[in-house]
Scaffold this motif. Sequence first.
Motif, mmCIF file in Angstrom:
data_model
loop_
_atom_site.group_PDB
_atom_site.id
_atom_site.type_symbol
_atom_site.label_atom_id
_atom_site.label_comp_id
_atom_site.label_asym_id
_atom_site.label_seq_id
_atom_site.Cartn_x
_atom_site.Cartn_y
_atom_site.Cartn_z
ATOM 1 N N SER A 16 11.198 116.558 78.581
ATOM 2 C CA SER A 16 12.123 116.188 77.184
ATOM 3 C C SER A 16 12.190 117.242 76.133
ATOM 4 O O SER A 16 11.258 118.143 76.180
ATOM 5 C CB SER A 16 11.462 114.910 76.755
ATOM 6 N N ARG A 18 14.007 118.269 71.940
ATOM 7 C CA ARG A 18 14.949 117.962 70.871
ATOM 8 C C ARG A 18 15.156 118.859 70.312
ATOM 9 O O ARG A 18 14.423 119.747 69.823
ATOM 10 C CB ARG A 18 14.091 116.793 70.048
ATOM 11 N N TYR A 79 20.501 116.032 65.418
ATOM 12 C CA TYR A 79 19.599 116.031 66.606
ATOM 13 C C TYR A 79 20.088 115.872 67.804
ATOM 14 O O TYR A 79 20.991 115.191 67.766
ATOM 15 C CB TYR A 79 18.533 115.332 66.121
ATOM 16 N N GLN A 81 18.390 114.658 71.281
ATOM 17 C CA GLN A 81 17.190 114.463 72.128
ATOM 18 C C GLN A 81 17.692 114.366 73.696
ATOM 19 O O GLN A 81 18.671 113.778 73.818
ATOM 20 C CB GLN A 81 16.680 112.967 71.748
#
Length: 121
Positions: A16, A18, A79, A81
């Motif tokens: 992951s 961000r 943002y 993500q």
Amino acid sequence: VQLQASGGGLVQPGSSLRLSCAASGLPFSTYGMGWFRQAPGKEREWVAAISRTGVTTKYPDSVKGRFTISRDNAKNTVYLQMITLKPEDTAVYYCAASTDIYLRVTNFDYWGQGTQVTVSS
């Protein structure tokens, strides 16, 4: 107007990440925001958009369920993500601002400088 994207890097598949985009020089809360990406040798691709209030978000099928766009109007920041990253997500990611309330991908007015995301084992 400045859109400063950050948060990119080299990650392994399945990871992951961000991304952040800090905006200045514009009334941030009156602009829809979007994220785009461009891989080497490929055309720029839209990956997410969010309305001025953050109530409405849009994604193409290629990233739906893996990418989430959000914004903090108090911080003038948007943002992205990203989860379950794949090698095909490798690209330079750009944020952009739009006055178009329909968030049409052809109607973004301001662009940031981009941040590199590389997904590789």
